[in-house]
Design an enzyme around this catalytic site. Structure first.
Site, PDB file in Angstrom:
ATOM      1  N   GLY A 278       0.834  -1.189   0.000  1.00 43.38           N
ATOM      2  CA  GLY A 278       0.000   0.000   0.000  1.00 43.38           C
ATOM      3  C   GLY A 278       0.869   1.240   0.000  1.00 43.38           C
ATOM      4  O   GLY A 278       2.085   1.157  -0.029  1.00 43.38           O
ATOM      5  N   GLY A 279       0.210   2.360   0.043  1.00 45.35           N
ATOM      6  CA  GLY A 279       0.932   3.611  -0.023  1.00 45.35           C
ATOM      7  C   GLY A 279       1.964   3.783   1.070  1.00 45.35           C
ATOM      8  O   GLY A 279       3.073   4.216   0.838  1.00 45.35           O
TER       9      GLY A 279
ATOM     10  N   ASP B 170      -5.661  10.783  -0.933  1.00 44.66           N
ATOM     11  CA  ASP B 170      -5.110   9.744  -1.812  1.00 44.66           C
ATOM     12  C   ASP B 170      -6.196   8.775  -2.240  1.00 44.66           C
ATOM     13  O   ASP B 170      -6.027   7.562  -2.185  1.00 44.66           O
ATOM     14  CB  ASP B 170      -3.961   9.019  -1.129  1.00 44.66           C
ATOM     15  CG  ASP B 170      -3.158   8.201  -2.132  1.00 44.66           C
ATOM     16  OD1 ASP B 170      -3.302   8.457  -3.346  1.00 44.66           O
ATOM     17  OD2 ASP B 170      -2.389   7.335  -1.712  1.00 44.66           O
TER      18      ASP B 170
ATOM     19  N   VAL C  44       1.040  -4.589   3.153  1.00 40.94           N
ATOM     20  CA  VAL C  44      -0.140  -5.088   3.851  1.00 40.94           C
ATOM     21  C   VAL C  44      -0.109  -6.615   3.828  1.00 40.94           C
ATOM     22  O   VAL C  44       0.158  -7.206   2.787  1.00 40.94           O
ATOM     23  CB  VAL C  44      -1.433  -4.610   3.165  1.00 40.94           C
ATOM     24  CG1 VAL C  44      -2.654  -5.055   3.954  1.00 40.94           C
ATOM     25  CG2 VAL C  44      -1.427  -3.111   3.021  1.00 40.94           C
TER      26      VAL C  44
END
Ligand SMILES: *[C@@H]1O[C@H](CO)[C@@H](O)[C@H](O)[C@H]1NC(C)=O
Ligand SMILES: *[C@@H]1O[C@H](CO)[C@@H](O)[C@H](O)[C@H]1NC(C)=O
Ligand SMILES: *[C@@H]1O[C@H](CO)[C@@H](O)[C@H](O)[C@H]1NC(C)=O
Ligand SMILES: *[C@@H]1O[C@H](CO)[C@@H](O)[C@H](O)[C@H]1NC(C)=O
Length: 757
Positions: free
Chosen positions: A451-452, A567, A456
């Site tokens: 993920g950003g 985002d 994860v």
């Protein structure tokens, strides 16, 4: 060089008329006598082809081949012919059709003085060989594409000098490639790029000289590059040879041979991304590659690079995102522009610690670099040493069912925009060891994605239920205590369209968040996959759009924290078992980006393609920047296409494309062809999407307006203005934003690294 079949008995004309045949012992010749079309055998091949070659030069050179992939065997040669029949053009060998162009309306086929072989009728040209070149680009011809008619004019190399069949290398522009030429191997593996078109040329391909030029043209649905020579008597061509080299050649009468005027790639540094990301190639060094200051070599080089090329032409502002790829240090005089990279001072060696500026002579093929015009300096908050020693719970023992009950208790009106009923509720803090156990020590096989803000993982509990574990990068500006407070606030945001936070862990300097697990991954996983997208029918897509709008409405207007997501994108929309959308990663901006009101932030979080212009260029964010991202997302959901990037003056991002269609009253063409739609609602959705991506934030609706428009088909919709990121052709001069774009000249370009998202 070729040995041609030359028992020529010419038809004595430049034309094949309707019903006429050209036999293998005949040719047609252009009016000025320069080009000849007929049957030939290349090199030492025993196969025959219909092609075009220069009539007047002794080194026989084929510039076009019709049946390149279907040769005529030697045995059929005397029995083959090219025939214009019923408006179609055929090549027959022994009465078998080898090659055909179907137009049904052509009355003649003519070889023109430019070497272009055309089929036409009284109304004009219907088909031309210039649109279907082989490996040769003749003056007057164009390389590029026509958006709406799916014509992509590319050169494709021969297999070898004896076989004109399609080889591995191609030279052309790319619909998503901006104003550049690319050499690719096998269609997709990029070997070379010209650099963006700038004021008459390219960094890695001379755009002209005293005898030739390139002209770059963009029109509504057309982007192409034309190659011209000034003196018609000059014989010149560009070819992509069977080894993948672009060559610009000129025929020399004096030496009776082809002179190579330019070759690309011309040296090792010209190879695309030779040195990998954040490195620079200098042909005068050995080895030529070195890292940019502040970067260190990686053990394993990764090649899965972002590769958006972007940019407005000369005098414009180039925006890059991702890693800086394909940098080259040019020799002194040929520098195209200076590149200033402003970096996190912490990453720099001691002596460069102040405001470090890296002057680079920059080959424009820097691709994909980094988003321009940002500062990465951010305030390092003081780390509070106070380490709370609350009892750590065991993640493995978590029971999601009872946990859900706790949620529901806290949220007596679960869907009604309420939060935090029970002040006593404490967010569970899990022990690091239990998280390690649940995720199998963060094993690769448990990894769900990157993920950003960090990877994860899937975590399995003792009762076989699953959770998602996000291990945040340690670079957030917050101390652990602040982090925990923040998470506790964010975890109180409860809405059916937000991913629920189950707890966190702050042991051992780790910042870990535990979320509910979404079995259907994220929206992008479905939306951009040719087969999976079929699972998203129109009703589902509408449901998803509405769900996202509801989640956003809650974040913007009804939650106490008034979260600007910053985002929003397809990969941040997770799907539960029933394909209900849930927004994830909300509140991250609070953790990673400081305060969260309308602000001018010096730290950009966000994803290229979804970022509003005011945010990307000035760091200004507000709820209106989320609306922009929402609009992009809407258009993506409707079209099933990624808004992969924006391409300066070409106007060919998804937004540009959508706008183009809108202006031409053809919006229905934007709709994902896999959708089976009978109602008229899609165009309404597209209109709402376009309203959200308008350039001026003040023009964009609030999410509450959007929700109203979605819910009530009777609500009248405004007419959208021009969207952002389609700078160039249609932007009105009066628009203040354009002036800002122009002010940002290439020579003062500031490119800063942004935090990975
Ligand atoms: C050319 O070829 C055609 C078809 O094979 C044949 O009919 C004709 O006689 C040939 N002409 C000459 C001069 O060889
Ligand atoms: C020429 O061909 C075009 C395209 O096929 C067709 O639309 C047009 O009617 C034709 N013109 C004549 C005069 O036949
Ligand atoms: C390109 O593709 C062809 C056929 O798919 C394959 O034979 C060839 O090895 C490929 N070349 C490279 C360099 O990958
Ligand atoms: C390039 O040359 C052609 C032919 O002389 C001319 O028509 C064209 O305008 C030139 N293009 C540019 C960009 O100068």
């Amino acid at each position: 060089m070729f040995v041609f079949f030359s028992g020529c008995l010419c038809i004595g004309s430049d034309t094949i008329s309707a019903g006429q045949s050209l036999f293998s012992n005949q040719t047609i010749i252009s009016k000025d006598g320069k080009f000849e079309l007929g049957f030939f055998a290349p090199g030492n091949s025993s196969n025959f082809y219909v092609g075009i070659w220069y009539r007047n030069i002794p080194v026989q050179t084929a510039v076009w081949v019709a049946n390149r992939n279907n040769p005529i065997p030697q045995s059929s040669r005397s029995n083959s012919r090219l025939e214009l029949l019923n408006g179609n053009l055929y090549v027959y060998a022994n009465s078998v059709t080898i090659w055909v162009v179907g137009t049904s309306n052509a009355t003649e086929a003519v070889i023109l003085d430019t070497g272009n072989f055309v089929m036409r009728n009284a109304s004009g040209i219907i088909w031309q060989s210039f649109d279907y070149p082989t490996d040769t680009w003749l003056p007057g011809g164009s390389v590029g594409f026509r958006w709406f008619s799916d014509i992509d004019v590319k050169l494709v190399s021969w297999k070898n000098p004896n076989d004109p069949a399609m080889g591995d290398f191609s030279l052309g522009m790319e619909p998503n490639g901006g104003s550049e030429l690319f050499i690719n191997r096998n269609g997709s593996e990029r070997l070379w790029r010209s650099g963006v078109w700038q004021g008459g040329g390219f960094a890695s391909l001379s755009g002209g000289s005293n005898f030739y030029n390139f002209t770059y043209v963009t029109r509504d649905d057309t982007v192409y590059l034309t190659y011209n020579v000034y003196n018609e008597g000059m014989i010149s061509r560009i070819v992509i040879d069977f080894l993948g080299q672009l060559r610009l050649l000129v025929w020399s009468e004096a030496s009776q041979s082809w002179i190579i005027y330019q070759t690309q790639p011309s040296n090792a540094c010209q190879q695309y991304a030779l040195c990998g990301p954040n490195a620079i190639c200098d042909i005068n060094n050995s080895p030529p590659c070195s890292c940019l200051v502040g970067f260190v070599p990686r053990a394993t080089q990764e090649w899965d690079l972002f590769d958006f090329s972007g940019g407005v032409g000369a005098g414009g502002c180039l925006l890059f995102n991702g890693d800086l790829v394909d940098l080259e240090r040019m020799s002194n005089n040929s520098a195209v522009a200076d590149l200033y990279v402003r970096m996190d001072p912490i990453a720099l060696p001691a002596k460069g610690k102040r405001s470090f500026v890296l002057p680079l002579a920059l080959a424009m093929p820097i691709t994909a670099g980094v988003l321009a015009c940002f500062c990465l300096c951010y305030l390092q908050r003081k780390l509070k040493s106070k380490e709370s020693q609350g009892a750590h719970q065991n993640l493995l023992l978590l029971d999601l069912n009872s946990n859900e009950a706790a949620y529901n208790k806290r949220n007596s009106v679960r869907n009604g925009h309420r939060e935090e009923k029970n002040k006593q509720y404490e967010l569970p803090i899990f022990s690091f060891s239990s998280i390690v156990a649940a995720t199998n020590d963060f094993s690769i096989s448990n990894k769900l994605g990157e993920g950003g803000f960090g990877p994860v993982y899937k975590g399995e509990l003792l009762n076989k239920q699953f959770v998602a574990v996000k291990r945040l990068s340690r670079r957030s500006g917050q101390g652990l205590e602040e982090f925990r407070n923040e998470i506790e606030l964010i975890a109180k945001l409860q809405h059916r369209n937000l991913v629920g936070i189950l707890g966190c862990c702050t042991e051992k300097d780790e910042k870990i968040l535990v979320y509910e697990y979404m079995p259907n991954k994220s929206l992008d996983f479905f939306l951009f996959d040719a087969t999976k997208k079929e699972l998203l029918d129109w009703t589902r897509r509408v449901h998803i759009v509405e769900g996202i709008a509801q989640g956003l409405l809650y974040l913007h207007h009804y939650s106490r924290l008034r979260i600007v997501h910053r985002d929003l994108k397809a990969s941040n929309i997770l799907l539960d078992a029933e394909m209900n959308p849930k927004i994830s990663d909300f509140g991250m901006a609070r953790i990673f980006g400081g305060n969260n009101s309308q602000a001018n932030t010096n730290r950009i979080v966000g994803t290229y393609g979804y970022m509003s212009p005011e945010y990307a260029m000035e760091g200004l964010f507000s709820v209106k920047s989320d609306i922009f991202s929402f609009g992009v997302l809407m258009l993506e959901i409707i079209s099933g296409k990624k808004n992969t990037g924006f391409y300066g003056s070409d106007c060919l991002s998804l937004l540009g494309h959508a706008w183009n269609l809108w202006e031409h009253d053809r919006v229905l063409e934007l709709i994902d062809p896999t959708l089976d739609i009978s109602s008229s609602t899609p165009s309404r959705y597209i209109q709402i999407g376009l309203l959200c991506v308008q350039d001026n934030p003040a023009d964009r609706p609030l999410i509450s307006d959007v929700a109203a428009m979605l819910n009530n088909e009777q609500t009248a919709l405004a007419s959208p203005h021009h969207p952002a990121y389609t700078v160039g052709r249609t932007l009105t001069k009066a628009n203040p934003r354009e002036r800002e774009v122009e002010l940002c000249s290439i020579n003062n370009m500031t490119v800063s690294l942004m935090e990975a998202r």
